[in-house]
Design an enzyme around this catalytic site. Structure first.
Site, PDB file in Angstrom:
ATOM      1  N   ASP A 135      21.939 -17.206   9.583  1.00  0.00           N
ATOM      2  CA  ASP A 135      21.347 -17.315  10.920  1.00  0.00           C
ATOM      3  C   ASP A 135      19.864 -16.974  10.845  1.00  0.00           C
ATOM      4  OD1 ASP A 135      21.942 -17.165  14.113  1.00  0.00           O
ATOM      5  OD2 ASP A 135      20.440 -15.688  13.520  1.00  0.00           O
TER       6      ASP A 135
ATOM      7  N   TYR B   6      11.435 -16.227  13.778  1.00  0.00           N
ATOM      8  CA  TYR B   6      11.484 -15.243  12.691  1.00  0.00           C
ATOM      9  C   TYR B   6      10.481 -15.563  11.586  1.00  0.00           C
ATOM     10  CZ  TYR B   6      16.129 -14.247  14.733  1.00  0.00           C
ATOM     11  OH  TYR B   6      17.180 -13.962  15.562  1.00  0.00           O
TER      12      TYR B   6
ATOM     13  N   HIS C 247      16.676 -20.215  22.205  1.00  0.00           N
ATOM     14  CA  HIS C 247      16.571 -18.794  21.880  1.00  0.00           C
ATOM     15  C   HIS C 247      16.618 -17.890  23.116  1.00  0.00           C
ATOM     16  CE1 HIS C 247      14.891 -16.150  18.397  1.00  0.00           C
ATOM     17  NE2 HIS C 247      15.742 -15.481  19.140  1.00  0.00           N
TER      18      HIS C 247
END
Length: 282
Positions: A46, A51, A112
Site C-alpha cells: 500500500d 507518500y 485519498h
C-alpha cells in the site's frame, strides 16, 4: 508465514487481509523496505502519490522476481488543494502513479481524502468508474470517507467503493463506520492499525493478552483487527518487525481478549490521532 487469508471485495477481486504499508518511508529507503517485505512473504503493498515513494516501491517490485499476478498493489489519488479536480486531472495522476510504479494497472486505486468543502469527490468518483471499467485498476475505493460521503456516492453512482481505508485501532474502533461498510458491502481497511504504537502497545489489556499467548503486543493488536474482519497494512522499516507483523496467523484471541481490546475504545473522536476528514483540506 505468507499464508495470508484474502478478503473478497464487492466486485469479486481477492485482496490479502494483511499487507505492507509504506507511509512515511522515504523514497530512498522504499526499495529496500518493500523488498524486505516481499522477501518476507507480503504480497499486498500500500502506497500513495502523497507518500512520494511510488518510484522506490516500483523498483522493489521490479527487482523482487514476484510474478505480477501474485501481487496486490494499492495507491491513492492525492487530490491536493491546488485545484478542484477534473476528469483529466485524475487520469493524469493515474498515469503518473503507474509510471512511477512501473505497472500497467493497479489492483486498488483510492481517493485519498473526501475534502467535503471542495465538493469535487463525486467528479473524481465518476472518473474512477471509468478507470474501473477500463481495467486500469482492478478495484476502486476511497480513504477517510465518512458515512455522509459514502451516502453521496451511493445516491449518484451505481459503483459502490470496494474499500474504505480509514484510521482504525483499538483506541479508535470506528464501530459506526464499520457498520455502514457492512451494510453497503464495503471492505474496511485500517491505517495506523497499531495507533501511535507506544501508548496502545503498553496498555495492560494488550500486554496481558500478549503474555498469555506468548506474542508481542503488536501481534495481539493485529490479530484483533484480523478477527474483526479488517484489512490491515502495518508499516515498519525494521526487517525483524516486518516479519513479526506478518506472523499473526498461528494463534487466536478468545472472547475475553477481544472484549478487553474492544473496551479500550475512547468513543467519538477522542481516540483519533490523524486529521478529521470533515475539515481536512489538503
Amino acid at each position: 508465514m505468507n499464508d495470508v487469508p484474502a478478503i473478497r471485495l464487492n466486485n469479486g477481486t481477492l485482496m490479502p487481509q494483511l499487507g505492507y504499508g509504506v507511509f512515511q518511508v522515504p523514497d530512498s529507503e522504499a526499495a529496500r523496505a518493500v523488498g524486505d517485505a516481499l522477501e518476507a512473504g507480503y504480497r499486498s503493498i500500500d502506497t500513495a502519490a502523497a507518500y512520494r515513494n511510488e518510484s522506490g516501491t516500483g523498483r522493489a517490485i521490479a527487482a523482487s522476481g514476484v510474478p505480477r499476478e501474485e501481487l496486490f498493489v494499492t495507491t491513492k489519488l492525492w487530490n491536493d488543494r491546488s485545484r478542484t479536480w477534473r476528469r483529466e486531472d485524475v487520469l493524469r495522476a493515474l498515469d503518473d502513479s503507474l509510471g512511477k510504479l512501473g505497472l500497467d494497472h493497479l489492483d486498488l486505486y483510492l481517493i485519498h481524502w473526501p475534502r467535503p468543502m471542495r465538493d469535487d469527490f463525486l467528479t473524481i468518483w465518476k472518473t474512477f468508474e471509468e478507470i474501473a471499467e477500463s481495467g486500469r485498476a482492478r478495484a476502486v475505493g476511497v480513504s477517510n470517507f465518512r458515512p455522509a460521503d459514502l451516502e453521496r456516492i451511493g445516491a449518484e453512482s451505481p459503483l459502490v467503493p470496494a474499500v474504505n481505508q480509514i484510521e482504525l485501532h483499538p483506541l479508535f474502533p470506528q464501530a459506526e463506520l464499520r457498520a455502514v461498510h457492512s451494510t453497503l458491502g464495503i471492505a474496511t481497511e485500517a491505517w495506523s492499525p497499531l495507533g501511535q504504537g507506544k501508548e496502545l502497545l503498553a496498555l495492560p489489556a494488550v500486554v496481558e493478552a500478549a503474555d498469555r499467548h506468548g506474542r508481542t503486543p503488536a501481534q495481539v493488536v493485529l490479530r484483533w483487527h484480523l478477527q474483526l474482519g479488517n484489512i490491515v497494512i502495518p508499516k515498519s522499516v525494521t526487517p525483524s518487525r516486518i516479519r513479526e507483523n506478518l506472523d499473526v496467523f498461528g494463534f487466536e484471541l478468545d472472547e475475553a481478549d477481544l472484549a478487553a481490546l474492544d473496551a479500550l475504545g475512547r468513543g467519538s473522536s477522542a481516540g483519533r490521532i490523524g486529521p478529521d476528514p470533515a475539515d481536512f483540506d489538503i
